[in-house]
Design a protein around this motif. Sequence first.
Motif, PDB file in Angstrom:
ATOM      1  N   ALA A   1       0.842  -1.197   0.000  1.00 37.43           N
ATOM      2  CA  ALA A   1       0.000   0.000   0.000  1.00 37.43           C
ATOM      3  C   ALA A   1       0.880   1.251   0.000  1.00 37.43           C
ATOM      4  O   ALA A   1       0.555   2.250  -0.650  1.00 37.43           O
ATOM      5  CB  ALA A   1      -0.921  -0.011   1.215  1.00 37.43           C
ATOM      6  N   ALA A   2       2.014   1.189   0.686  1.00 41.08           N
ATOM      7  CA  ALA A   2       2.932   2.333   0.727  1.00 41.08           C
ATOM      8  C   ALA A   2       3.500   2.624  -0.669  1.00 41.08           C
ATOM      9  O   ALA A   2       3.671   3.793  -1.034  1.00 41.08           O
ATOM     10  CB  ALA A   2       4.067   2.061   1.714  1.00 41.08           C
ATOM     11  N   ASP A   3       3.776   1.578  -1.452  1.00 39.30           N
ATOM     12  CA  ASP A   3       4.263   1.763  -2.822  1.00 39.30           C
ATOM     13  C   ASP A   3       3.219   2.494  -3.663  1.00 39.30           C
ATOM     14  O   ASP A   3       3.543   3.411  -4.422  1.00 39.30           O
ATOM     15  CB  ASP A   3       4.577   0.419  -3.488  1.00 39.30           C
ATOM     16  N   THR A   4       1.977   2.074  -3.519  1.00 43.94           N
ATOM     17  CA  THR A   4       0.887   2.686  -4.272  1.00 43.94           C
ATOM     18  C   THR A   4       0.695   4.138  -3.843  1.00 43.94           C
ATOM     19  O   THR A   4       0.528   5.026  -4.678  1.00 43.94           O
ATOM     20  CB  THR A   4      -0.415   1.883  -4.083  1.00 43.94           C
TER      21      THR A   4
ATOM     22  N   GLU B   1       2.928   6.115  -2.613  1.00 49.77           N
ATOM     23  CA  GLU B   1       4.062   6.882  -3.127  1.00 49.77           C
ATOM     24  C   GLU B   1       3.840   7.231  -4.595  1.00 49.77           C
ATOM     25  O   GLU B   1       4.141   8.340  -5.036  1.00 49.77           O
ATOM     26  CB  GLU B   1       5.367   6.093  -2.948  1.00 49.77           C
ATOM     27  N   PHE B   2       3.302   6.294  -5.348  1.00 47.16           N
ATOM     28  CA  PHE B   2       3.005   6.567  -6.752  1.00 47.16           C
ATOM     29  C   PHE B   2       1.971   7.681  -6.860  1.00 47.16           C
ATOM     30  O   PHE B   2       2.113   8.591  -7.676  1.00 47.16           O
ATOM     31  CB  PHE B   2       2.508   5.301  -7.455  1.00 47.16           C
ATOM     32  N   PHE B   3       0.908   7.618  -6.036  1.00 44.68           N
ATOM     33  CA  PHE B   3      -0.115   8.658  -6.050  1.00 44.68           C
ATOM     34  C   PHE B   3       0.498  10.026  -5.752  1.00 44.68           C
ATOM     35  O   PHE B   3       0.153  11.025  -6.377  1.00 44.68           O
ATOM     36  CB  PHE B   3      -1.228   8.372  -5.032  1.00 44.68           C
TER      37      PHE B   3
ATOM     38  N   TYR C   1       0.933  16.524 -11.689  1.00 42.63           N
ATOM     39  CA  TYR C   1      -0.288  17.112 -12.245  1.00 42.63           C
ATOM     40  C   TYR C   1      -0.932  18.140 -11.312  1.00 42.63           C
ATOM     41  O   TYR C   1      -2.081  18.513 -11.506  1.00 42.63           O
ATOM     42  CB  TYR C   1      -1.284  16.006 -12.622  1.00 42.63           C
ATOM     43  N   GLN C   2      -0.185  18.581 -10.325  1.00 42.06           N
ATOM     44  CA  GLN C   2      -0.623  19.616  -9.392  1.00 42.06           C
ATOM     45  C   GLN C   2      -2.009  19.342  -8.810  1.00 42.06           C
ATOM     46  O   GLN C   2      -2.950  20.109  -8.980  1.00 42.06           O
ATOM     47  CB  GLN C   2      -0.556  20.986 -10.062  1.00 42.06           C
ATOM     48  N   MET C   3      -2.092  18.214  -8.130  1.00 39.30           N
ATOM     49  CA  MET C   3      -3.321  17.839  -7.430  1.00 39.30           C
ATOM     50  C   MET C   3      -2.927  17.134  -6.144  1.00 39.30           C
ATOM     51  O   MET C   3      -1.747  16.863  -5.927  1.00 39.30           O
ATOM     52  CB  MET C   3      -4.204  16.942  -8.317  1.00 39.30           C
ATOM     53  N   THR C   4      -3.883  16.864  -5.311  1.00 34.83           N
ATOM     54  CA  THR C   4      -3.582  16.150  -4.068  1.00 34.83           C
ATOM     55  C   THR C   4      -3.446  14.656  -4.379  1.00 34.83           C
ATOM     56  O   THR C   4      -3.986  14.175  -5.394  1.00 34.83           O
ATOM     57  CB  THR C   4      -4.709  16.332  -3.023  1.00 34.83           C
TER      58      THR C   4
ATOM     59  N   GLU D   1      -4.992  12.322  -2.986  1.00 40.05           N
ATOM     60  CA  GLU D   1      -6.354  11.768  -2.989  1.00 40.05           C
ATOM     61  C   GLU D   1      -7.028  11.990  -4.344  1.00 40.05           C
ATOM     62  O   GLU D   1      -7.702  11.107  -4.870  1.00 40.05           O
ATOM     63  CB  GLU D   1      -7.196  12.406  -1.871  1.00 40.05           C
ATOM     64  N   GLN D   2      -6.830  13.199  -4.909  1.00 46.25           N
ATOM     65  CA  GLN D   2      -7.394  13.482  -6.234  1.00 46.25           C
ATOM     66  C   GLN D   2      -6.741  12.599  -7.297  1.00 46.25           C
ATOM     67  O   GLN D   2      -7.415  12.121  -8.208  1.00 46.25           O
ATOM     68  CB  GLN D   2      -7.190  14.960  -6.590  1.00 46.25           C
ATOM     69  N   ALA D   3      -5.442  12.393  -7.162  1.00 49.19           N
ATOM     70  CA  ALA D   3      -4.723  11.535  -8.108  1.00 49.19           C
ATOM     71  C   ALA D   3      -5.265  10.114  -8.051  1.00 49.19           C
ATOM     72  O   ALA D   3      -5.526   9.494  -9.092  1.00 49.19           O
ATOM     73  CB  ALA D   3      -3.227  11.553  -7.807  1.00 49.19           C
ATOM     74  N   ALA D   4      -5.437   9.601  -6.831  1.00 41.25           N
ATOM     75  CA  ALA D   4      -5.955   8.235  -6.674  1.00 41.25           C
ATOM     76  C   ALA D   4      -7.344   8.116  -7.283  1.00 41.25           C
ATOM     77  O   ALA D   4      -7.636   7.148  -8.007  1.00 41.25           O
ATOM     78  CB  ALA D   4      -5.979   7.861  -5.191  1.00 41.25           C
ATOM     79  N   GLU D   5      -8.188   9.088  -7.022  1.00 40.99           N
ATOM     80  CA  GLU D   5      -9.551   9.050  -7.552  1.00 40.99           C
ATOM     81  C   GLU D   5      -9.548   9.147  -9.080  1.00 40.99           C
ATOM     82  O   GLU D   5     -10.276   8.422  -9.749  1.00 40.99           O
ATOM     83  CB  GLU D   5     -10.389  10.181  -6.945  1.00 40.99           C
ATOM     84  N   ALA D   6      -8.705  10.012  -9.628  1.00 35.03           N
ATOM     85  CA  ALA D   6      -8.624  10.156 -11.086  1.00 35.03           C
ATOM     86  C   ALA D   6      -8.172   8.853 -11.728  1.00 35.03           C
ATOM     87  O   ALA D   6      -8.718   8.433 -12.760  1.00 35.03           O
ATOM     88  CB  ALA D   6      -7.665  11.294 -11.438  1.00 35.03           C
TER      89      ALA D   6
END
Length: 136
Positions: free
Chosen positions: A78-81, A83-85, A92-95, A97-102
Amino acid sequence: RVQRNQIVRQMCERNQLEIPEALVDDYLSAVIEDAKRKQPDLNEDEARLNYRVTALNTLRWNMIYHHLAEQEKVEISAADTEEFFKRFAGEYQMTPEQAAEALRRSGKMETLQDTVLEEKVLDLLIGRAQVVDTLD
């Protein structure tokens, strides 16, 4: 990045795995379909010929790093994921959480997992690489 590309190139050169023709055709069809969206007048036969070596090496590397991940028991945490987010969000200048949702909404989670796995295998290979000076 250069070091990663060199490792991928060397691994593909040293491991000339046979790639099933149907897999190469499917890969090329997807690449050409994408390219045609950007270049509607693209010559499909010429593009297939031009991208064939790239397709073979891409598919070969995919098989190699998946095999290495299995052999070396490389797992994605989960930490790897997360870190990717964070990295994706920064680009892409987002949070995060926004990256994960996108990424979830776009259906790219499987691709993300594959990207993280590839990065971890490359990190493992870089850690084990021996630098050889070829200058005389």
